[in-house]
Enzyme design. Structure first.
Site, PDB file in Angstrom:
ATOM      1  N   ASP A 106       0.843  -1.164  -0.506  1.00 15.24           N
ATOM      2  CA  ASP A 106       0.316   0.494   0.323  1.00 15.24           C
ATOM      3  C   ASP A 106       0.754   1.056  -0.074  1.00 15.24           C
ATOM      4  O   ASP A 106       1.720   1.619   1.073  1.00 15.24           O
ATOM      5  CB  ASP A 106      -0.955   0.190   1.322  1.00 15.24           C
ATOM      6  CG  ASP A 106      -1.655  -1.469   1.035  1.00 15.24           C
ATOM      7  OD1 ASP A 106      -2.325  -1.517   0.434  1.00 15.24           O
ATOM      8  OD2 ASP A 106      -2.082  -1.986   2.219  1.00 15.24           O
ATOM      9  N   LYS A 110      -0.704  10.272   1.546  1.00 14.48           N
ATOM     10  CA  LYS A 110      -0.093  11.015   2.298  1.00 14.48           C
ATOM     11  C   LYS A 110       0.942  11.145   3.564  1.00 14.48           C
ATOM     12  O   LYS A 110       1.394  10.113   4.059  1.00 14.48           O
ATOM     13  CB  LYS A 110      -0.927  10.886   3.413  1.00 14.48           C
ATOM     14  CG  LYS A 110      -2.831  11.551   2.224  1.00 14.48           C
ATOM     15  CD  LYS A 110      -3.995  12.173   3.757  1.00 14.48           C
ATOM     16  CE  LYS A 110      -4.979  11.823   2.236  1.00 14.48           C
ATOM     17  NZ  LYS A 110      -5.957  11.490   3.262  1.00 14.48           N
ATOM     18  N   ASP A 142       3.768  -0.646  -8.828  1.00 13.22           N
ATOM     19  CA  ASP A 142       3.252   0.081  -9.876  1.00 13.22           C
ATOM     20  C   ASP A 142       3.351   0.755  -9.613  1.00 13.22           C
ATOM     21  O   ASP A 142       3.533   1.675 -10.489  1.00 13.22           O
ATOM     22  CB  ASP A 142       1.963  -0.569 -10.084  1.00 13.22           C
ATOM     23  CG  ASP A 142       1.254   0.037  -8.707  1.00 13.22           C
ATOM     24  OD1 ASP A 142       1.634  -1.087  -7.838  1.00 13.22           O
ATOM     25  OD2 ASP A 142       0.267   0.960  -9.244  1.00 13.22           O
ATOM     26  N   THR A 178       2.567 -11.964  -9.646  1.00 13.57           N
ATOM     27  CA  THR A 178       1.717 -11.143  -8.303  1.00 13.57           C
ATOM     28  C   THR A 178       0.456 -10.827  -9.011  1.00 13.57           C
ATOM     29  O   THR A 178      -0.075 -10.900 -10.362  1.00 13.57           O
ATOM     30  CB  THR A 178       2.251  -9.977  -6.867  1.00 13.57           C
ATOM     31  OG1 THR A 178       1.184  -9.024  -7.897  1.00 13.57           O
ATOM     32  CG2 THR A 178       3.552 -10.000  -7.100  1.00 13.57           C
ATOM     33  N   TYR A 180      -1.630  -8.665  -8.161  1.00 17.27           N
ATOM     34  CA  TYR A 180      -1.948  -7.494  -8.972  1.00 17.27           C
ATOM     35  C   TYR A 180      -0.844  -7.029 -10.249  1.00 17.27           C
ATOM     36  O   TYR A 180      -1.671  -5.921 -10.949  1.00 17.27           O
ATOM     37  CB  TYR A 180      -1.326  -6.433  -7.922  1.00 17.27           C
ATOM     38  CG  TYR A 180      -2.549  -6.381  -6.877  1.00 17.27           C
ATOM     39  CD1 TYR A 180      -3.022  -4.967  -6.748  1.00 17.27           C
ATOM     40  CD2 TYR A 180      -2.635  -6.817  -5.189  1.00 17.27           C
ATOM     41  CE1 TYR A 180      -3.804  -3.994  -6.231  1.00 17.27           C
ATOM     42  CE2 TYR A 180      -3.737  -6.336  -5.161  1.00 17.27           C
ATOM     43  CZ  TYR A 180      -4.667  -5.243  -5.175  1.00 17.27           C
ATOM     44  OH  TYR A 180      -5.772  -4.943  -4.325  1.00 17.27           O
TER      45      TYR A 180
HETATM   46  C1  SAM Z   1      -2.298  -3.951  -2.743  1.00 14.10           C
HETATM   47  S1  SAM Z   1      -1.826  -5.883  -1.308  1.00 14.10           S
HETATM   48  C2  SAM Z   1      -0.607  -6.090  -2.458  1.00 14.10           C
HETATM   49  C3  SAM Z   1      -0.666  -8.404  -2.789  1.00 14.10           C
HETATM   50  C4  SAM Z   1       0.031  -9.205  -2.634  1.00 14.10           C
HETATM   51  N1  SAM Z   1       1.235  -9.044  -2.830  1.00 14.10           N
HETATM   52  C5  SAM Z   1       0.083  -8.595  -4.539  1.00 14.10           C
HETATM   53  O1  SAM Z   1       0.519  -8.451  -5.186  1.00 14.10           O
HETATM   54  O2  SAM Z   1      -0.992  -9.063  -5.209  1.00 14.10           O
HETATM   55  C6  SAM Z   1      -1.314  -5.545  -0.695  1.00 14.10           C
HETATM   56  C7  SAM Z   1      -1.681  -6.689   0.486  1.00 14.10           C
HETATM   57  O3  SAM Z   1      -0.201  -6.359   1.505  1.00 14.10           O
HETATM   58  C8  SAM Z   1      -1.321  -6.876   3.256  1.00 14.10           C
HETATM   59  N2  SAM Z   1      -0.774  -6.005   4.544  1.00 14.10           N
HETATM   60  C9  SAM Z   1      -0.486  -4.604   4.069  1.00 14.10           C
HETATM   61  N3  SAM Z   1       0.304  -3.945   4.922  1.00 14.10           N
HETATM   62  C10 SAM Z   1       0.471  -5.310   6.043  1.00 14.10           C
HETATM   63  C11 SAM Z   1       1.858  -5.557   6.906  1.00 14.10           C
HETATM   64  N4  SAM Z   1       2.225  -3.980   8.026  1.00 14.10           N
HETATM   65  N5  SAM Z   1       1.568  -6.335   7.521  1.00 14.10           N
HETATM   66  C12 SAM Z   1       0.993  -7.779   6.715  1.00 14.10           C
HETATM   67  N6  SAM Z   1       0.215  -6.914   5.781  1.00 14.10           N
HETATM   68  C13 SAM Z   1       0.139  -6.315   5.035  1.00 14.10           C
HETATM   69  C14 SAM Z   1      -2.708  -6.058   3.094  1.00 14.10           C
HETATM   70  O4  SAM Z   1      -3.792  -6.805   3.268  1.00 14.10           O
HETATM   71  C15 SAM Z   1      -2.421  -6.618   1.764  1.00 14.10           C
HETATM   72  O5  SAM Z   1      -3.071  -7.849   1.235  1.00 14.10           O
END
Ligand code: SAM
Length: 236
Positions: A106, A110, A142, A178, A180
């Site tokens: 993510d 901000k 990305d 992945t 995404y």
């Molecule tokens: C945008 S998704 C990407 C998922 C996968 N890596 C992909 O590329 O398809 C980000 C993932 O990271 C997990 N995530 C975000 N912050 C995290 C954290 N601090 N600890 C563990 N998982 C986290 C979210 O729950 C989500 O499933």
């Protein structure tokens, strides 16, 4: 969740420092942060059968889909932790892991949320603790502003960078994708990737206070060089 219980590690702190002893027959330990639905997890683990692959995901709904995938495909070298990356040093001992994958984390655009980015200095220091010397972070996104910001953080924290690209698939698909990534590539978006290697100069949690992140907004998508220069100015 019940069917996948064999893959779930409920109390990872009990395996801290003992992962490879608990799951013998593996030469090394790799960790993936935020595995989501697990396409990358499954394909990478299949390609690395002698590696113990631990996926950490804080959203159980996504993780269950990943676990089902591993179960369906009969993959045996993956375990899951339903947890937050911020607790990494409670899950793994110093130098226990050889590699950390961070894919499409993510961006938290901000400035006030910058410390939540998985490539923020506070997280990088946890990675430095659990990785062995020469251990690596493999990072894909990305989001180019996030990528460029991450490069600055990694450099400032003493990681050696290599394989930096702003268009990983420019000449056709490269490596394991992945969930995404596959969607983004289908939409014609460019994928950024780098490898960061832990060296003697890499800062861990023992390095003291984590630098404050100023002007770390990602909404202003500046050019690569300009962004690096601006971040360097902000850090001094
Ligand atoms: C945008 S998704 C990407 C998922 C996968 N890596 C992909 O590329 O398809 C980000 C993932 O990271 C997990 N995530 C975000 N912050 C995290 C954290 N601090 N600890 C563990 N998982 C986290 C979210 O729950 C989500 O499933």
């Amino acid at each position: 969740m019940e069917r996948c219980a064999a893959f779930l590690i409920e109390e990872p702190e009990n395996l801290r420092g003992r992962w490879l002893a608990r799951f013998p027959g593996h030469a090394r330990l790799y960790v993936e942060l935020g595995c989501g639905k697990g396409r990358f997890t499954a394909d990478t683990a299949v390609a690395l059968p002698d590696t113990l692959y631990v996926a950490v995901e804080r959203v159980p709904d996504a993780m269950i889909l990943a676990m089902e995938k591993i179960d369906r495909r009969g993959i045996e070298n993956v375990r899951f932790i339903d947890g937050d990356a911020k607790l990494l040093t409670a899950m793994f001992a110093e130098g226990e892991a050889a590699r950390i994958y961070i894919n499409f984390c993510d961006p938290w655009p901000k400035s006030r949320d910058a410390k939540l980015r998985l490539t923020a200095p506070g997280f990088l220091r946890l990675y430095a603790d659990v990785l062995q010397e020469g251990g690596q972070i493999h990072f894909k996104t990305d989001n180019t502003p996030l990528f460029d910001w991450s490069i600055t953080q990694l450099e400032d924290e003493g990681w050696a960078l290599s394989e930096i690209t702003h268009d990983l698939h420019a000449n056709g698909p490269v490596g394991v994708m992945t969930d995404y990534e596959a969607k983004f590539v289908e939409q014609g978006m460019k994928i950024n990737r780098l490898v960061a290697t832990k060296t003697g100069a890499t800062k861990g949690t023992a390095a003291g206070a984590v630098p404050r992140l100023r002007n770390a907004s990602l909404t202003d998508a500046r050019g690569y060089e300009e962004s690096l220069e601006a971040n360097r100015r902000n850090a001094t």
